[in-house]
Design an enzyme around this catalytic site. Structure first.
Site, short mmCIF file in Angstrom:
data_model
loop_
_atom_site.label_atom_id
_atom_site.label_comp_id
_atom_site.label_asym_id
_atom_site.label_seq_id
_atom_site.Cartn_x
_atom_site.Cartn_y
_atom_site.Cartn_z
CD GLU A 58 -2.82 5.39 6.86
OE1 GLU A 58 -2.81 5.44 5.62
OE2 GLU A 58 -1.87 4.91 7.52
CG HIS A 85 -5.77 1.82 5.32
ND1 HIS A 85 -5.34 2.77 6.22
CD2 HIS A 85 -4.76 0.93 5.18
CE1 HIS A 85 -4.10 2.47 6.58
NE2 HIS A 85 -3.72 1.37 5.97
N GLY A 141 2.85 -1.15 4.30
CA GLY A 141 2.87 0.27 3.98
C GLY A 141 4.29 0.74 3.72
N GLY A 142 4.90 1.33 4.74
CA GLY A 142 6.22 1.95 4.61
C GLY A 142 7.25 1.09 3.88
CD GLU A 202 -3.56 -2.67 7.45
OE1 GLU A 202 -2.44 -2.91 6.98
OE2 GLU A 202 -4.17 -1.62 7.24
CG ASN A 221 -1.71 1.21 1.45
OD1 ASN A 221 -1.77 2.07 0.56
ND2 ASN A 221 -2.35 1.34 2.60
CD1 TRP A 222 3.51 0.84 -2.61
CD2 TRP A 222 3.52 1.74 -4.66
NE1 TRP A 222 4.16 -0.03 -3.44
CE2 TRP A 222 4.18 0.49 -4.71
CE3 TRP A 222 3.40 2.48 -5.84
CZ2 TRP A 222 4.72 -0.02 -5.89
CZ3 TRP A 222 3.94 1.97 -7.02
CH2 TRP A 222 4.60 0.74 -7.03
CE LYS A 223 -0.13 3.18 4.70
NZ LYS A 223 -0.03 3.25 6.14
CB SER A 244 5.19 -1.79 12.01
OG SER A 244 4.76 -0.47 12.26
N GLY A 279 2.36 2.22 10.78
CA GLY A 279 3.30 3.33 10.63
C GLY A 279 4.01 3.73 11.91
P1 PGA Z 1 2.84 0.29 7.69
O1 PGA Z 1 1.38 0.47 7.06
O2 PGA Z 1 3.40 -0.99 7.09
O3 PGA Z 1 3.59 1.50 7.23
O4 PGA Z 1 2.69 0.18 9.15
C1 PGA Z 1 0.53 -0.64 6.90
C2 PGA Z 1 -0.76 -0.23 6.29
O5 PGA Z 1 -1.24 0.89 6.57
O6 PGA Z 1 -1.37 -0.98 5.52
#
Ligand code: PGA
Length: 258
Positions: A96, A94, A233-234, A166, A9-11, A212, A172
Site C-alpha cells: 500500500e 508494504h 491485516g483485516g 505479500e 498490521n492495523w493500517k 487475507s 484485503g
Molecule cells: P489483509 O492484509 O490480511 O487484510 O489481506 C495483509 C497486509 O496488508 O499485511
C-alpha cells in the site's frame, strides 16, 4: 528451528482508545503463544498501547518509518522516535505504501537501513500484482524487489530482518495464496537470501506470508516448511480472529531449511 512470528498490521484503523481496548483483549489470549507476536498500531496509538504491552508476550511495531533520524521533514516519523515510543519492529515497503505513496525499492532500502541502524527490526514486504503473476513474472518481480531493497546490503543485514511475502492480489481481497503458491514463493525468496548471504542466513531468515490470512486458512499456510509466520491485516483487528491465527503458528511448524 525458526520461531514463527505473527504480526498484526492495523493500517489506518483504530483510535488510541480503541487500540488500547484491542490490546487488552489480546494480552490474555496471547499469554501462552508459541509464536512471537507483534502488533503494529497507527502512530497515534503507539503511546497508548506501549505501556499496556510491558511485561506481556506481545511486542510493538510501527507501520512505516522515515530514513533520516531528525530534521525538517514535515509529517515524518523517524527511527529514534519509534524506539522512544517502545517499538521493536517496523513494517517497510508494504504494497500500500508502494502503490499509494510511490515508494520505490530505493526508498525501501533507505528505510530498512535506517531502521536497522537504530535497532529496529524491519519487516520488509515484497510481492507481485495479479497482472505480474498472470504474466509469469512472479519470481522476476520478487528478485527485483529483493535486489533493489537488499542487493548491496552486507550478508549480516539479512540475519537481522524479517521478510514478508505479500502477493498484492491477496491483500484485503479475501483471496489468499494457496499453501502451495505461498511455499513456492517462500522457497524462492529463501534461495535468494542463501545465494546472497550464505546458507546459514538463508536457513535462519524468517519469511512471513501476508494476504487475507484468516483463522480458516492460517494452519494450512503456516504448515508449509518455508512459511515462518503471518502478517495479518483485516483479521488482526478482531481479537478472537488474531488469537486463533497466533495459535495456529506453532513453534516447530517450520522445519529447518539448509
Ligand atoms: P489483509 O492484509 O490480511 O487484510 O489481506 C495483509 C497486509 O496488508 O499485511
Amino acid at each position: 528451528m525458526r520461531r514463527p512470528i505473527v504480526a498484526g498490521n492495523w493500517k489506518a484503523n483504530l483510535t488510541a482508545g480503541e487500540a488500547a481496548a484491542l490490546v487488552r483483549q489480546l494480552k490474555a489470549s496471547c499469554e501462552t503463544a508459541a509464536a512471537e507476536v507483534v502488533v503494529c498500531p497507527p502512530f497515534t496509538a503507539l503511546a497508548a498501547v506501549a505501556p499496556l504491552l510491558k511485561g506481556s508476550r506481545i511486542a510493538l511495531g510501527a507501520q512505516d518509518v522515515f530514513w533520516e533520524p531528525a530534521g525538517a521533514f514535515t509529517g515524518e516519523v523517524t527511527p529514534p522516535m519509534l524506539r522512544d515510543a517502545g517499538c521493536q519492529y517496523v513494517i517497510v515497503g508494504h504494497s500500500e505504501r508502494r502503490t499509494h505513496f510511490g515508494e520505490t525499492d530505493q526508498i525501501v532500502r533507505r528505510k530498512l537501513q535506517a531502521a536497522l541502524a537504530h535497532g529496529l527490526t524491519p519487516i520488509v514486504c515484497i510481492g507481485e500484482t495479479l497482472a505480474q503473476r498472470e504474466a509469469g513474472q512472479t519470481f522476476d518481480i520478487l528478485t527485483r524487489q529483493l535486489d533493489g531493497a537488499l542487493g548491496d546490503c552486507p550478508p549480516e543485514t539479512c540475519r537481522r530482518l524479517i521478510l514478508a511475502y505479500e502477493p498484492v492480489w491477496a491483500i484485503g481481497t479475501g483471496k489468499n495464496a494457496t499453501p502451495e503458491q505461498a511455499q513456492e514463493a517462500h522457497q524462492a525468496i529463501r534461495r535468494w537470501v542463501a545465494d546472497r548471504c550464505g546458507s546459514s542466513a538463508g536457513g535462519g531468515i524468517r519469511i512471513q506470508y501476508g494476504g487475507s490470512v484468516t483463522p480458516a486458512n492460517a494452519a494450512s499456510l503456516l504448515q508449509q516448511p518455508d512459511v515462518d509466520g503471518a502478517l495479518v491485516g483485516g483479521a488482526s483487528l478482531k481479537a478472537d480472529a488474531f488469537s486463533a491465527i497466533v495459535k495456529a503458528a506453532k513453534t516447530g511448524a517450520a522445519a529447518p531449511h539448509e
